[in-house]
Design an enzyme around this catalytic site. Structure first.
Site, PDB file in Angstrom:
ATOM      1  N   ASP A 127       0.750  -1.354   0.066  1.00  0.00           N
ATOM      2  CA  ASP A 127      -0.038   0.044   0.012  1.00  0.00           C
ATOM      3  C   ASP A 127       0.811   1.385   0.102  1.00  0.00           C
ATOM      4  O   ASP A 127       2.269   1.023   0.097  1.00  0.00           O
ATOM      5  CB  ASP A 127      -0.858   0.097   1.363  1.00  0.00           C
TER       6      ASP A 127
ATOM      7  N   GLY B 139       1.069   3.577   2.307  1.00  0.00           N
ATOM      8  CA  GLY B 139       1.451   4.146   3.526  1.00  0.00           C
ATOM      9  C   GLY B 139       0.497   5.271   3.862  1.00  0.00           C
ATOM     10  O   GLY B 139       0.436   5.619   5.061  1.00  0.00           O
TER      11      GLY B 139
ATOM     12  N   GLY C 154     -11.188   4.051  -0.428  1.00  0.00           N
ATOM     13  CA  GLY C 154     -12.150   5.002   0.391  1.00  0.00           C
ATOM     14  C   GLY C 154     -13.227   4.528   0.759  1.00  0.00           C
ATOM     15  O   GLY C 154     -14.272   4.949   1.232  1.00  0.00           O
TER      16      GLY C 154
ATOM     17  N   ASP D 139      -8.249  -7.406  -0.212  1.00  0.00           N
ATOM     18  CA  ASP D 139      -7.368  -7.683   0.963  1.00  0.00           C
ATOM     19  C   ASP D 139      -7.794  -7.280   2.090  1.00  0.00           C
ATOM     20  O   ASP D 139      -8.724  -6.482   2.113  1.00  0.00           O
ATOM     21  CB  ASP D 139      -5.977  -6.951   0.894  1.00  0.00           C
TER      22      ASP D 139
ATOM     23  N   CYS E  40     -13.619 -28.776   4.941  1.00  0.00           N
ATOM     24  CA  CYS E  40     -12.377 -28.219   4.803  1.00  0.00           C
ATOM     25  C   CYS E  40     -11.206 -28.989   4.864  1.00  0.00           C
ATOM     26  O   CYS E  40     -10.910 -29.860   5.711  1.00  0.00           O
ATOM     27  CB  CYS E  40     -12.068 -27.079   5.783  1.00  0.00           C
TER      28      CYS E  40
ATOM     29  N   CYS F 192      -7.876 -28.233   5.191  1.00  0.00           N
ATOM     30  CA  CYS F 192      -6.646 -27.532   5.787  1.00  0.00           C
ATOM     31  C   CYS F 192      -6.246 -28.392   6.752  1.00  0.00           C
ATOM     32  O   CYS F 192      -6.568 -29.237   7.219  1.00  0.00           O
ATOM     33  CB  CYS F 192      -7.103 -26.201   6.132  1.00  0.00           C
TER      34      CYS F 192
ATOM     35  N   CYS G 188      -8.040 -28.402  10.024  1.00  0.00           N
ATOM     36  CA  CYS G 188      -9.325 -29.432  10.105  1.00  0.00           C
ATOM     37  C   CYS G 188      -9.027 -30.718   9.909  1.00  0.00           C
ATOM     38  O   CYS G 188      -9.799 -31.615  10.512  1.00  0.00           O
ATOM     39  CB  CYS G 188     -10.194 -28.948   8.954  1.00  0.00           C
TER      40      CYS G 188
ATOM     41  N   HIS H  45      -6.269 -22.186   9.164  1.00  0.00           N
ATOM     42  CA  HIS H  45      -7.725 -22.380   8.572  1.00  0.00           C
ATOM     43  C   HIS H  45      -8.268 -21.153   7.979  1.00  0.00           C
ATOM     44  O   HIS H  45      -8.639 -21.134   7.135  1.00  0.00           O
ATOM     45  CB  HIS H  45      -8.437 -22.840   9.934  1.00  0.00           C
TER      46      HIS H  45
END
Lengths: 457, 432
Positions: free
Chosen positions: B112, B114, B236, B286, B324, B326, B329, B354
C-alpha cells in the site's frame, strides 16, 4: 508391559555412571490383533519433545516436520488441559494421540506439571495435588488422574506427586518433606489401583533435599515390579542444578539400575552433560524453547564434531565460536544477511538470515519465535546425537570437561547460589519472564514471581 | 489445494491487457453477473483472480512460514509501506534485494502507499498539497510523506504491485473535503507516475476516490482511466459506511473501469462481501480480518464465524469445518483448539492457517463457478448457507443489480430469501 528399557554397552558398574540404552515401546505385543507396527525406539541419553498444550512450542506439526530426525517421543503435562477439575479432553474417546494429532508411532508420556514453571503457590492436601491455573486452583486426585489416563491412553504416566516448592530450602523442615514422601507414595498406589489401561509408570522419586527421606522413598520403590521407570522432579527447589543432581544421584543409588531415569528441569546442555555422567537417561526439550523465548539462536557445540561454527560475517563478535548462543536482538544483526549458524542444515538457516529474524523480533512478529524454535530444536537433537557418539567412544567425561570450560560453567555451583547471566541460563530467565517475545499473551502464573536470585550463596 | 489447472481448457483469453510488468487475461465471464475469472501475470507469480490477498504487515503473515503460505495456495500477499518503511527501512530492504528476498517469498507482493496508516494510526496527520504531514510517533518530530516518497519507499520494497499515495478521507465525510481529496488524489497520481523508477518491474495502481458521491466517484474513475495504468483500485470504502452505499460505489466504479484490467477493492475480506463484489466485477481483495480474528480464536466457516473460546466448544470433537481440507481441520477438533487458542502461539497459528485456507477455498470456489458459468447458483448456495431465509437488504439489492434476484426462487436451487435491514450477520447461521 509393552514398554521396556534395555541398557546397551554398559561397561562400568555402579548406579551413577553414564550409560546408553533404548526405551522401546512395542504396542503390538500388548494387543491382540492390533495394527501392525514395529517397536518404537528412543535412544538414550535422549529427550522427550517438550510441548505446551500438547504441541511443541511455536511449531504446528507441518512446521515441526521441518526439523529432521526428532525423537519419536512426546511429553504432555496435564495441567495445560485442566480448565476444570475434570477437563473435557477426558471425554474424548479416541485417546490423547489422536486429540493432539500425534502419530501412533510416538511414545507419549503424560506428566502433571510443566517443568519450565518453578514457582507454584497452590497447596496440596492429603487427598489431592493442587495446581494453579488461569481460572483458580485445580484439584487433582491420583485416582482422577488415573481415570483421565484410562481415557487418554498415553504410553507412560508420571502420577501426581506432592511438590515441594521452596525458594529457601532451609525453611522446609523434615516434617514437610516426610509428609511429601508419604503422600507421593500413597498417590502412586491410588493411581495404580484406578488404572485400567495398561500404561507404563514412571514413579516420582520423593524426598526433596533430605537425604535420609530420599533413601526411605527410594527403598519403597526399588523392588516394585509395577514401576517402569523413575522421574526426578525437584524443579521447585531453589538450589543449583548440580545440587539437584546430587540429590537424584543419592536416590538412584538405592533404585533399580535397570530402569530408565527421567530428570526434569535438567534440560540445559551443561545440566544434561552432568546428569548423563551421573546416570540420567532421559530429558525433555524445554531448553531449546527457553532459548527461543530469549530471542537467541543456539550455537553451543560438544567436542569438535561440528566444524562450521564460524560466524557468518565479520560484524559478529570475534568470540562467537565460544558463545553458547547468538543474541538476535543485538543491533549488529540488523544488516547481517548470514544464516544463524554458517553451515547449519536446519530449515531456518537454509532459508532465512539473521537480519530478517532480528526484524521479526523487533516488530514482535510470531514468525521470529517459529524460525528460532526450528533452529534451536534442530540444534538440541544434534547435541544429543553428539552426546551418544561421545559416550560410545568413551570420550564424554573429557568432552564434558572441555565443554563446561569453553562456556564458562565449570565452577560447581553451591547450594542456594544463583547462576549469573551466562551460558545456559535461559531456563532460569524464562521462569521469571512474563511475556513471550512475540506475543502479548502473559505466561500463566508468572506475573508476580520474582527471579530466584534472592537466595544468597 | 492448488489452482494449477483450474482454467483447464480455457486457453484463449476473452480479453487481454499488456503492461510492461503485468499481463491480464480474462479467461471466463459469468453470463449473468459482472464476475470474471482471470490470470494476472506478475513479475513474480501468475495469480488467478478473483483472489484474496492476506496481509503481512511487517513482512510476515502472523507466524506462518512462506512455505506454508505456498501450501495454502496464497498467490499474492500484502506488505504495509508505512510499517516496513520505518522498520527495517528502505535502505536495508534495498540492501537485502527487496522484500521478496528479505522474507523469502517468491510469489506476488503488493504494497500500500502508507497513506492509510498515516491517517488511521496517527492523530496529528495534516494533509497539504505537498503530502501528508505527521508527527513521528517515536520522537514527536514533524515529518512529511509525499507521493514521491511513497513511491520511493515502494520501489525499495520492490513489490509486484504498488499503490499510489491518495488523500484518504473517511467514507463518512461529506461536503467539499471529499471533492478536494478526490482531485488531489488525481494530482498525486500524476506525481507518483512521474516518480516511479521501476515501471518494467513494478505496477502502480491508482485508487478511485470520491467518497459516497456518485458524481465525484465517476469523475475520479474517468480521470484514472485516462492514465492507462496496469490496474485500478477502488478505495475510500470499508470505513463504516452503510453497506448499501458501499456496494453502489463499487459497482459504479467497475462499470467505468476497463474490463480488460484488474480491479482491486481495498480492505474487503468478509466472505459475503467477496461473493457480492466478485459479482460486481472485482478481481482482488485484501483484509486483515481473517488473520486478525484468528488471533482472538475465531474460526471462519461458510455459516459465519465460530468463537472457539466459548465453553460450548470444550467437548465438541468435530473439526472446525468437516469439508475443509486444511491441515488444522484434518488434524484437530474444536475441543482441542478451545484449550489452546489465545493461550499458545500454536493455537493462533492453527486458526490462522484455517482462516487463510478458508479464504483461499472460497475464492477457488468462486473462480471455479465462474469458469463453469454457474456463479449465480453458487451465490444462492452460498447465501443459503450463510444466512438461511433472511439475507441483508444490501446484498439483495447488490445482486439484483447484476440480475440475481434472491427474493425469487430459481429453478436449480429453489432458494429464495427475504431481506432484513442488518448490514452484518450477528451470529453464525445454525439453520443448516
Amino acid at each position: 508391559m509393552a514398554l521396556h528399557f534395555e541398557l546397551t554397552g554398559v561397561k562400568a558398574s555402579g548406579a551413577a555412571v553414564p550409560r546408553t540404552g533404548r526405551l522401546v515401546l512395542d504396542r503390538a505385543s500388548g494387543k491382540a490383533g492390533g495394527a501392525e507396527q514395529g517397536p518404537i525406539v528412543l535412544e538414550t541419553p535422549g529427550f522427550f519433545k517438550y510441548t505446551r498444550h500438547g504441541l511443541q512450542p511455536h511449531l504446528v506439526p507441518d512446521v515441526a516436520a521441518e526439523v529432521d530426525t526428532l525423537p519419536a517421543a512426546t511429553r504432555v503435562q496435564l495441567e495445560d488441559f485442566l480448565e476444570t477439575d475434570s477437563p473435557d479432553c477426558g471425554r474424548y474417546s479416541e485417546g490423547l494421540h489422536k486429540f493432539l494429532a500425534l502419530d501412533s508411532s510416538e511414545i507419549l508420556i503424560l506428566d502433571t506439571l510443566d517443568p519450565t514453571i518453578y514457582a507454584r503457590t497452590a497447596k496440596p492436601t492429603n487427598a489431592y495435588m493442587a495446581i494453579d491455573s488461569d481460572g483458580g486452583t485445580r484439584r487433582l486426585a491420583a485416582a482422577a488422574f488415573a481415570q483421565l489416563a484410562n481415557s487418554l491412553k498415553p504410553d507412560i504416566v508420571i502420577p501426581p506427586f506432592d511438590v515441594i516448592e521452596d525458594p529457601l530450602p532451609s525453611l522446609t523442615q523434615g516434617k514437610r518433606i516426610s509428609k511429601s514422601v508419604a503422600r507421593t507414595a500413597k498417590w502412586l498406589d491410588d493411581c495404580i489401583a484406578a488404572l485400567t489401561y495398561p500404561v507404563a509408570i514412571f514413579a516420582p522419586v520423593a524426598g526433596s533435599h533430605s537425604l535420609e527421606l530420599r533413601t526411605k522413598a527410594a527403598e519403597s520403590l526399588v523392588a516394585r515390579q509395577d514401576i517402569a521407570g523413575y522421574a526426578f522432579n525437584d524443579v521447585g527447589l531453589a538450589v543449583t542444578q548440580d545440587y539437584k543432581l546430587r540429590l537424584a544421584t543419592h536416590s538412584l543409588e538405592k533404585l533399580d539400575a535397570s530402569k530408565p531415569r527421567y530428570m526434569l528441569g535438567a534440560s540445559a546442555p551443561d545440566a544434561v552433560l552432568r546428569a548423563v555422567l551421573g546416570g540420567i537417561d532421559l530429558f525433555d526439550s524445554s531448553y531449546p524453547y527457553a532459548v527461543t523465548e530469549q530471542g537467541f539462536a543456539s550455537t553451543y557445540v560438544l567436542g569438535d564434531s561440528f566444524s562450521c561454527t564460524q560466524p557468518a560475517s565479520e560484524t559478529s563478535v570475534a568470540s562467537a565460536t565460544d558463545a553458547a548462543h547468538l543474541d538476535l536482538w543485538q543491533e549488529s544483526m540488523f544488516a547481517d544477511f548470514g544464516p544463524l549458524v554458517e553451515g547449519c542444515a536446519c530449515f531456518t538457516c537454509r532459508g532465512h538470515h539473521r537480519s530478517y529474524i532480528h526484524h521479526l523480533l523487533k516488530t514482535k512478529e510470531m514468525l521470529a519465535t517459529v524460525l528460532l524454535q526450528i533452529h534451536n530444536l534442530h540444534w538440541y537433537q544434534r547435541f544429543f546425537n553428539d552426546i551418544r557418539a561421545s559416550l560410545a567412544q568413551g570420550l564424554l567425561p573429557a568432552d564434558t570437561e572441555h565443554f563446561l570450560k569453553k562456556y564458562g560453567c565449570e565452577t560447581p555451583q553451591t547450594l542456594g547460589g544463583c547462576r549469573p547471566v551466562q551460558a545456559f541460563g535461559e531456563l532460569d530467565a524464562l521462569a521469571s519472564q512474563t511475556l513471550s517475545p512475540t506475543t502479548k499473551i502473559q505466561r500463566k502464573r508468572h506475573a508476580e514471581q520474582q527471579p530466584l536470585e534472592t537466595a544468597a550463596s | 489445494m492448488t489452482t494449477s489447472d483450474e482454467f483447464g481448457s480455457l486457453a484463449t483469453p476473452l480479453e487481454v491487457s499488456n503492461s510492461p510488468a503485468l499481463k491480464f487475461e480474462v479467461l471466463a465471464r459469468c453470463s449473468t453477473t459482472k464476475a470474471r475469472a482471470s490470470k494476472m501475470h506478475l513479475p513474480h507469480y501468475t495469480a488467478h483472480t478473483p483472489m484474496f490477498m492476506p496481509v503481512g504487515t511487517m513482512g510476515s503473515i502472523k507466524g506462518i512460514t512462506t512455505k506454508q503460505l505456498e501450501g495454502l495456495d496464497c498467490h499474492v500477499i500484502l506488505g504495509n509501506t508505512y510499517h516496513l518503511g520505518s522498520r527495517p527501512g528502505p535502505e536495508l530492504l534495498e540492501k537485502a534485494g527487496g522484500l521478496h528476498r528479505f522474507m523469502a517469498w517468491n510469489r506476488g507482493l503488493l504494497t500500500d502507499s502508507g497513506g492509510f496508516q498515516m491517517v488511521s494510526l496517527l492523530k496529528l496527520a495534516n494533509i497539504t498539497e505537498e503530502g501528508v504531514e505527521f508527527e513521528n510517533p517515536h520522537d514527536g518530530q514533524k515529518m512529511m510523506l509525499t507521493p514521491e516518497m511513497s513511491i520511493g519507499l515502494q520501489n525499495a520494497i520492490g513489490a509486484d504491485i504498488m499503490m499510489q499515495l491518495d488523500d484518504v478521507v473517511s467514507s463518512l465525510t461529506t461536503g467539499p473535503r471529499v471533492e478536494e481529496a478526490m482531485w488531489r488524489s488525481v494530482r498525486w497520481l500524476d506525481r507518483s507516475i512521474k516518480a516511479h523508477k521501476r515501471p518494467t518491474e513494478q505496477n502502480l495502481f491508482p485508487i478511485v476516490q470520491g467518497g459516497l458521491n456518485v458524481e465525484l466517484r465517476t469523475k475520479s474513475a474517468l480521470e484514472l482511466v485516462k492514465r492507462n495504468t496496469p490496474g485500478y483500485a477502488i478505495g475510500g470504502l470499508s470505513g463504516g459506511e452503510a453497506k448499501d452505499s458501499f456496494w453502489r460505489m463499487v459497482s459504479l466504479s467497475t462499470d467505468i473501469l476497463p474490463t480488460n484490467k484488474p480491479r482491486y477493492c481495498m480492505g474487503v475480506g468478509y466472505a459475503e462481501d467477496l461473493v457480492v463484489c466478485s459479482a460486481l466485477g472485482v478481481d482482488m481483495y485484501d483484509c486483515v480480518f481473517p488473520t486478525r480474528t484468528a488471533r482472538f480464536g475465531n474460526a471462519l466457516v461458510r455459516t459465519g464465524s465460530l468463537s472457539l473460546r466459548q465453553g460450548r466448544y470444550g467437548a465438541d470433537f468435530n473439526p472446525i469445518d468437516k469439508d475443509c481440507d486444511c491441515p488444522t481441520c484434518k488434524n484437530y477438533t474444536r475441543a482441542y483448539l478451545h484449550t489452546t487458542v489465545t493461550k499458545e502461539t500454536t493455537g493462533c497459528h492453527l486458526v490462522t492457517i484455517h482462516n487463510i485456507a478458508f479464504q483461499m477455498r472460497l475464492m477457488r470456489d468462486i473462480r471455479q463457478s465462474i469458469v463453469e458459468d454457474r456463479f449465480p447458483v453458487f451465490i444462492r448456495e452460498f447465501m443459503k448457507t450463510r444466512f438461511g431465509q433472511t439475507v441483508p437488504m444490501w446484498i439483495i439489492n447488490a445482486l439484483q443489480s447484476v440480475s440475481v434476484d434472491l427474493t425469487v426462487p430459481d429453478s436449480l436451487t429453489g432458494y429464495s430469501a427475504t431481506p432484513v435491514p442488518d448490514d452484518f450477520q450477528k451470529t453464525p447461521n445454525e439453520t443448516c
